[in-house]
Scaffold this motif. Structure first.
Motif, short mmCIF file in Angstrom:
data_model
loop_
_atom_site.label_atom_id
_atom_site.label_comp_id
_atom_site.label_asym_id
_atom_site.label_seq_id
_atom_site.Cartn_x
_atom_site.Cartn_y
_atom_site.Cartn_z
N ARG A 146 0.83 -1.21 0.00
CA ARG A 146 0.00 0.00 0.00
C ARG A 146 0.86 1.26 0.00
NH1 ARG A 146 -2.93 -2.72 4.04
NH2 ARG A 146 -2.35 -1.18 5.64
N ALA A 147 1.98 1.20 0.72
CA ALA A 147 2.88 2.35 0.78
C ALA A 147 3.45 2.67 -0.61
CB ALA A 147 4.02 2.08 1.76
N GLU A 148 3.87 1.62 -1.34
CA GLU A 148 4.40 1.84 -2.68
C GLU A 148 3.34 2.41 -3.60
OE1 GLU A 148 6.58 -0.56 -6.36
OE2 GLU A 148 5.59 -1.67 -4.75
N ALA A 149 2.14 1.86 -3.56
CA ALA A 149 1.06 2.33 -4.43
C ALA A 149 0.71 3.78 -4.14
CB ALA A 149 -0.17 1.44 -4.24
N HIS A 150 0.69 4.14 -2.85
CA HIS A 150 0.33 5.51 -2.48
C HIS A 150 1.40 6.50 -2.94
CE1 HIS A 150 -1.88 8.51 -0.18
NE2 HIS A 150 -0.73 8.94 0.32
N LEU A 151 2.66 6.15 -2.78
CA LEU A 151 3.75 7.06 -3.17
C LEU A 151 3.82 7.20 -4.69
CD1 LEU A 151 6.55 6.01 -0.64
CD2 LEU A 151 5.22 8.14 -0.67
N VAL A 152 3.56 6.12 -5.41
CA VAL A 152 3.55 6.20 -6.87
C VAL A 152 2.44 7.15 -7.34
CG1 VAL A 152 3.04 4.91 -8.99
CG2 VAL A 152 4.63 3.97 -7.29
N ALA A 153 1.30 7.11 -6.67
CA ALA A 153 0.21 8.02 -7.01
C ALA A 153 0.58 9.46 -6.68
CB ALA A 153 -1.06 7.61 -6.25
N LEU A 154 1.25 9.67 -5.56
CA LEU A 154 1.66 11.03 -5.18
C LEU A 154 2.66 11.62 -6.17
CD1 LEU A 154 2.11 10.72 -1.30
CD2 LEU A 154 0.24 11.83 -2.53
N ALA A 155 3.46 10.76 -6.81
CA ALA A 155 4.48 11.23 -7.75
C ALA A 155 3.88 11.96 -8.95
CB ALA A 155 5.34 10.06 -8.22
N GLU A 156 2.61 11.74 -9.22
CA GLU A 156 1.97 12.44 -10.34
C GLU A 156 1.60 13.87 -9.96
OE1 GLU A 156 -0.96 10.27 -12.58
OE2 GLU A 156 -0.34 8.37 -11.67
N THR A 157 1.77 14.21 -8.67
CA THR A 157 1.35 15.54 -8.21
C THR A 157 2.49 16.35 -7.60
OG1 THR A 157 -0.84 14.63 -7.71
CG2 THR A 157 -0.31 16.78 -6.74
N TYR A 158 3.44 15.66 -6.97
CA TYR A 158 4.44 16.37 -6.17
C TYR A 158 5.86 16.18 -6.72
CZ TYR A 158 0.65 16.70 -2.79
OH TYR A 158 -0.55 16.97 -2.18
N GLU A 159 6.63 17.28 -6.66
CA GLU A 159 8.03 17.22 -7.09
C GLU A 159 8.88 16.51 -6.01
OE1 GLU A 159 10.39 19.24 -5.42
OE2 GLU A 159 8.91 20.09 -4.06
N PRO A 160 10.13 16.15 -6.33
CA PRO A 160 10.91 15.29 -5.43
C PRO A 160 11.05 15.79 -4.00
CG PRO A 160 11.97 15.41 -7.57
CD PRO A 160 10.83 16.37 -7.61
N ARG A 161 11.28 17.08 -3.80
CA ARG A 161 11.50 17.57 -2.44
C ARG A 161 10.24 17.41 -1.59
NH1 ARG A 161 15.22 20.86 0.02
NH2 ARG A 161 14.49 22.09 1.78
N LYS A 162 9.08 17.79 -2.13
CA LYS A 162 7.82 17.63 -1.41
C LYS A 162 7.50 16.15 -1.24
CE LYS A 162 3.93 18.93 0.46
NZ LYS A 162 3.88 19.54 1.80
N LEU A 163 7.79 15.38 -2.26
CA LEU A 163 7.52 13.95 -2.19
C LEU A 163 8.34 13.29 -1.08
CD1 LEU A 163 5.98 11.64 -3.59
CD2 LEU A 163 7.95 11.37 -5.11
N GLU A 164 9.56 13.77 -0.90
CA GLU A 164 10.42 13.22 0.16
C GLU A 164 9.81 13.48 1.54
OE1 GLU A 164 15.14 13.39 1.53
OE2 GLU A 164 14.34 14.80 0.05
N LEU A 165 9.24 14.66 1.73
CA LEU A 165 8.59 14.97 3.01
C LEU A 165 7.38 14.08 3.24
CD1 LEU A 165 8.75 18.89 2.92
CD2 LEU A 165 10.19 17.35 4.25
N LEU A 166 6.59 13.88 2.21
CA LEU A 166 5.40 13.03 2.34
C LEU A 166 5.80 11.58 2.57
CD1 LEU A 166 3.25 14.58 -0.54
CD2 LEU A 166 2.90 14.86 1.92
N ALA A 167 6.85 11.14 1.91
CA ALA A 167 7.29 9.76 2.05
C ALA A 167 7.80 9.46 3.45
CB ALA A 167 8.39 9.46 1.02
N SER A 168 8.34 10.47 4.12
CA SER A 168 8.87 10.26 5.47
C SER A 168 7.77 9.90 6.47
CB SER A 168 9.63 11.50 5.94
OG SER A 168 8.75 12.60 6.12
N ARG A 169 6.50 10.17 6.12
CA ARG A 169 5.38 9.88 7.02
C ARG A 169 4.37 8.95 6.35
NH1 ARG A 169 5.60 13.29 11.31
NH2 ARG A 169 3.46 12.74 11.91
N ILE A 170 4.86 8.12 5.46
CA ILE A 170 3.96 7.27 4.69
C ILE A 170 3.20 6.28 5.56
CG2 ILE A 170 5.81 5.63 4.16
CD1 ILE A 170 2.79 6.59 1.96
N LEU A 171 3.82 5.76 6.61
CA LEU A 171 3.15 4.79 7.46
C LEU A 171 1.97 5.41 8.20
CD1 LEU A 171 6.06 2.67 8.98
CD2 LEU A 171 4.50 2.07 7.13
N GLU A 172 2.05 6.69 8.48
CA GLU A 172 0.95 7.36 9.16
C GLU A 172 -0.30 7.36 8.28
OE1 GLU A 172 0.24 11.51 11.68
OE2 GLU A 172 1.96 11.30 10.32
#
Length: 428
Positions: A146-172
């Motif tokens: 689920r974490a991989e699927a969610h982050l892949v979906a986020l990649a269509e909206t967020y650039e790498p720096r913002k994506l890194e911040l979101l990824a750091s709290r993916i389990l939440e």
């Protein structure tokens, strides 16, 4: 590429067709593209670059398998093979090899998004690192999925720096019922790693300065940054009309790195020696040795002795400034090196005198300086210590590190204004 190299394999045909297409536009000036076409081309080329990189990583991954070209050519890895033949450097080739392995063996959705043009390579690196950092032995496979699927979906909206911040709290997001416990375990592991990696080295440069290199836990670094920024905050300076970020003589603006360095010096010199561990049977002290004649004339230098046999030469002006500090003991020598005066902390301004001075003035006495008086150093405003200056309250002046150095710098003049401010100017 020769006709034979095109062969039957689709990858070979794709490479040949791309090479031919690029050759066809090699000399075409993009400046003549119509505006709409220009926009479309730039976006599409960026998307195609990600797809091309995904194909390259598939080829890299295949090169490392049994019977792959790296093994056939006697190379240690696909990265070493690629680096030696394309001159791209081993680091870049190794980074591509690791990502290729990750999307091939562990994170297939990331590879699919790259191949479809829905993700850039920089985003893929961010996602793969975040997923690999999750404790796979403690996180269930379905949660990782689920974490991989969610982050892949986020990649269509967020650039790498913002994506890194979101990824750091993916389990939440994907496992809120387990997040608190997993986060606690992750933080404890990170803290143990940080504690084990903590280091500090000091290397004298031989030019009067030393390089200090440290690695400390994030919490310690945050505390240090907060303390130093209290001296250097541009927002605080702008709101209060502070000019302490400039050289008081020239008006030249000091760089943020210089300001942080000066703030670090101020922080160290504001440490109360009485609160430090015993050092050699007494409170931690630093002894400065200097000849009486050098102290009076301003010529020559003193010697700063700390621990062991380490000694550091310092200017007379610096000796005079440091002699104002409690816990820094001046040892004055006569012509035969006999000790004429061994300064004691009790001769310096007392804590009670400093408290009284704080009631008179809330900031450094330097003109325009807003450094809080509580962080400032005590200075003999009339007669310097070397000339028998008194320790009366009326003679106590509070100066920040920067302005205290100017007060003892013979290249600057000192003028006391009617409002109690001290103005410094470089001698001409």
């Amino acid at each position: 590429m020769s006709v034979q190299a095109v062969a039957e394999h689709p990858v070979s045909r794709c490479v040949a067709e791309m090479a031919a297409s690029l050759a066809a536009v090699r000399d075409v000036d993009a400046i003549y593209l119509p505006a709409a076409a220009h926009r479309d081309a730039l976006v599409e080329l960026t998307r195609l670059a990600g797809q091309l990189e995904e194909l390259r990583m598939r080829v890299i991954d295949a090169a490392g398998g049994p019977g792959g070209l790296a093994q056939d050519d006697g190379a240690r890895s696909p990265a070493s093979w690629l680096a030696s033949r394309t001159l791209t450097g081993y680091g870049a080739a190794r980074r591509a090899e690791l990502l290729a392995s990750a999307i091939s063996q562990r994170w297939g959705r990331v590879g699919e998004a790259l191949a479809d043009g829905r993700m850039r390579v920089e985003q893929a690196h961010v996602i793969v690192k975040a997923l690999d950092d999750l404790p796979s032995d403690e996180v269930a496979a379905d949660v990782l999925d689920r974490a991989e699927a969610h982050l892949v979906a986020l990649a269509e909206t967020y650039e790498p720096r913002k994506l890194e911040l979101l990824a750091s709290r993916i389990l939440e997001v994907v496992a809120p019922e387990h997040y608190d416990e997993l986060e606690r375990q992750a933080l404890e592991r990170a803290q143990r790693r940080a504690n084990n990696a903590t280091r500090l080295t000091i290397h004298p440069r031989g030019d009067g300065a030393s390089d200090v290199k440290a690695r400390v836990p994030d919490a310690v670094a945050s505390r240090l940054r907060t303390l130093l920024e209290a001296w250097t905050s541009p927002r605080h300076a702008a709101s209060s009309g502070d000019v302490s970020g400039r050289d008081p003589a020239t008006g030249a603006r000091l760089t943020q790195e210089r300001l942080m360095g000066l703030a670090f010096c101020s922080l160290l010199e504001s440490v109360d020696p009485a609160r430090l561990p015993a050092h050699g049977g007494a409170s931690t002290q630093i002894v400065i040795t200097i000849d009486l004649e050098a102290l009076r004339s301003g010529l020559g230098h003193g010697t700063l002795a700390t621990s062991g046999d380490r000694e550091t030469p310092v200017s007379v002006g610096e000796v005079r400034r440091l002699a104002c500090h409690a816990g820094i003991v001046p040892a004055v020598l006569g012509s035969r090196s006999e000790v004429l005066d061994l300064g004691r902390s009790s001769r310096l301004f007392s804590p009670a005198q400093r408290r009284a001075a704080l009631l008179r003035r809330r900031t450094c006495a330097g003109q325009g300086c807003t450094i809080p008086a509580a962080w400032c150093e005590a200075h003999h405003r009339r007669d310097p210590w070397s000339q028998g200056g008194t320790t009366d309250l009326d003679d106590l002046e509070l100066l920040c590190l920067w302005h205290h150095q100017r007060a003892h710098d013979p290249t600057y003049t000192t003028e006391r204004l009617a409002n109690g401010d001290v103005r410094f100017a470089r001698r001409t």
